[in-house]
Each structure stands twice: as structure tokens, then as C-alpha cells.
Design a protein around this motif. Sequence first.
Motif, PDB file in Angstrom:
ATOM      1  N   VAL A   9      31.713  30.373  41.601  1.00 23.31           N
ATOM      2  CA  VAL A   9      31.482  32.160  42.619  1.00 23.31           C
ATOM      3  C   VAL A   9      32.579  32.533  42.839  1.00 23.31           C
ATOM      4  O   VAL A   9      33.289  33.451  43.093  1.00 23.31           O
ATOM      5  N   LEU A  10      33.495  31.842  43.803  1.00 22.52           N
ATOM      6  CA  LEU A  10      35.066  32.272  44.042  1.00 22.52           C
ATOM      7  C   LEU A  10      35.795  32.173  43.257  1.00 22.52           C
ATOM      8  O   LEU A  10      37.131  33.542  42.710  1.00 22.52           O
ATOM      9  N   GLU A  11      35.860  32.195  41.785  1.00 23.20           N
ATOM     10  CA  GLU A  11      36.414  32.104  40.699  1.00 23.20           C
ATOM     11  C   GLU A  11      35.754  33.835  40.486  1.00 23.20           C
ATOM     12  O   GLU A  11      36.684  34.598  39.906  1.00 23.20           O
ATOM     13  N   LEU A  12      34.751  33.592  40.341  1.00 22.10           N
ATOM     14  CA  LEU A  12      34.327  35.336  39.964  1.00 22.10           C
ATOM     15  C   LEU A  12      35.147  35.642  40.308  1.00 22.10           C
ATOM     16  O   LEU A  12      35.494  37.496  40.850  1.00 22.10           O
ATOM     17  N   LEU A  13      35.247  36.204  42.181  1.00 16.27           N
ATOM     18  CA  LEU A  13      35.048  37.098  43.106  1.00 16.27           C
ATOM     19  C   LEU A  13      36.450  36.856  42.727  1.00 16.27           C
ATOM     20  O   LEU A  13      37.165  38.163  43.676  1.00 16.27           O
ATOM     21  N   ASN A  14      37.467  36.005  42.713  1.00  9.38           N
ATOM     22  CA  ASN A  14      39.053  36.467  43.018  1.00  9.38           C
ATOM     23  C   ASN A  14      38.957  36.726  41.614  1.00  9.38           C
ATOM     24  O   ASN A  14      40.116  37.324  41.255  1.00  9.38           O
ATOM     25  N   ASN A  15      38.450  36.820  40.218  1.00  3.10           N
ATOM     26  CA  ASN A  15      39.243  37.931  39.686  1.00  3.10           C
ATOM     27  C   ASN A  15      38.242  39.021  39.335  1.00  3.10           C
ATOM     28  O   ASN A  15      38.533  39.445  38.635  1.00  3.10           O
ATOM     29  N   LYS A  16      38.126  39.336  40.980  1.00  8.95           N
ATOM     30  CA  LYS A  16      37.356  40.458  40.740  1.00  8.95           C
ATOM     31  C   LYS A  16      36.046  41.172  40.008  1.00  8.95           C
ATOM     32  O   LYS A  16      36.336  42.293  39.651  1.00  8.95           O
ATOM     33  N   THR A  17      35.531  39.851  39.459  1.00  6.29           N
ATOM     34  CA  THR A  17      34.137  40.634  38.582  1.00  6.29           C
ATOM     35  C   THR A  17      33.486  41.096  39.591  1.00  6.29           C
ATOM     36  O   THR A  17      33.457  40.391  40.588  1.00  6.29           O
ATOM     37  N   ASN A  18      32.151  42.224  39.055  1.00  6.65           N
ATOM     38  CA  ASN A  18      31.328  42.494  39.948  1.00  6.65           C
ATOM     39  C   ASN A  18      30.075  41.606  39.970  1.00  6.65           C
ATOM     40  O   ASN A  18      29.360  40.999  39.017  1.00  6.65           O
ATOM     41  N   VAL A  19      30.600  40.974  41.291  1.00  5.36           N
ATOM     42  CA  VAL A  19      29.181  40.217  41.501  1.00  5.36           C
ATOM     43  C   VAL A  19      28.233  40.586  42.273  1.00  5.36           C
ATOM     44  O   VAL A  19      28.526  40.727  44.135  1.00  5.36           O
TER      45      VAL A  19
END
Length: 98
Positions: A9-19
Motif C-alpha cells: 500500500v505504501l508503495e502504491l501511495l509513493n508511486n502516486k497510484t490512485n488508491v
Amino acid sequence: MKEVTPEQVLELLNNKTNVNIIDVREDEEVATGMIPDAKHIPLGFVEASMDELDKEKDYIIVCRSGRRSANACMFLESEGFKVSNMVGGMLEWEGPTK
């Protein structure tokens, strides 16, 4: 039920993925901090709040340890929503909180 780790989840957020994150903890728990941009819907209000959710979106469900979020995932899945449980919950979250 799909599962995702706090690190993923942190990686998704760091990659600016729409979560789309939903935190199902109680008010006093989220007062101690929650994942930025998470939507707070206490577990007892998930069913009544389904009209606020979009069945076309993917959601990550979060709680303190992963148990309540697993229950929310099972319910939401049965209603046709695409959800993943963040295993370990906020106890294992090492990312930023608000």
C-alpha cells in the motif's frame, strides 16, 4: 479474498497510484492517525454507506490488525465490490499518517 501488505500500500501511495482506502476503525482509533486520503467508514456503518462507493473502483480496506477489515471485505465482496484486505492493519503500517 484478496490481500495486500502495508508495504505494498505504501508503495502504491509513493508511486502516486490512485488508491481508494477505506478505514473501518472506530472514531477514537482514527483519532490516533490514519493513512492520508483514506475514507473513514466505521465497520458498523459499512452497509449503510455502500451507496457512497463505486463498484467499478478497487478498494483497500484497513483496520487496526486486519480482522475487522477482513470482515468488511467479505461483506463488500458479497455485494459485488472489488476489495483487498490490508493484512496486519495499522499495527504494521510504517507510512505517514494524518
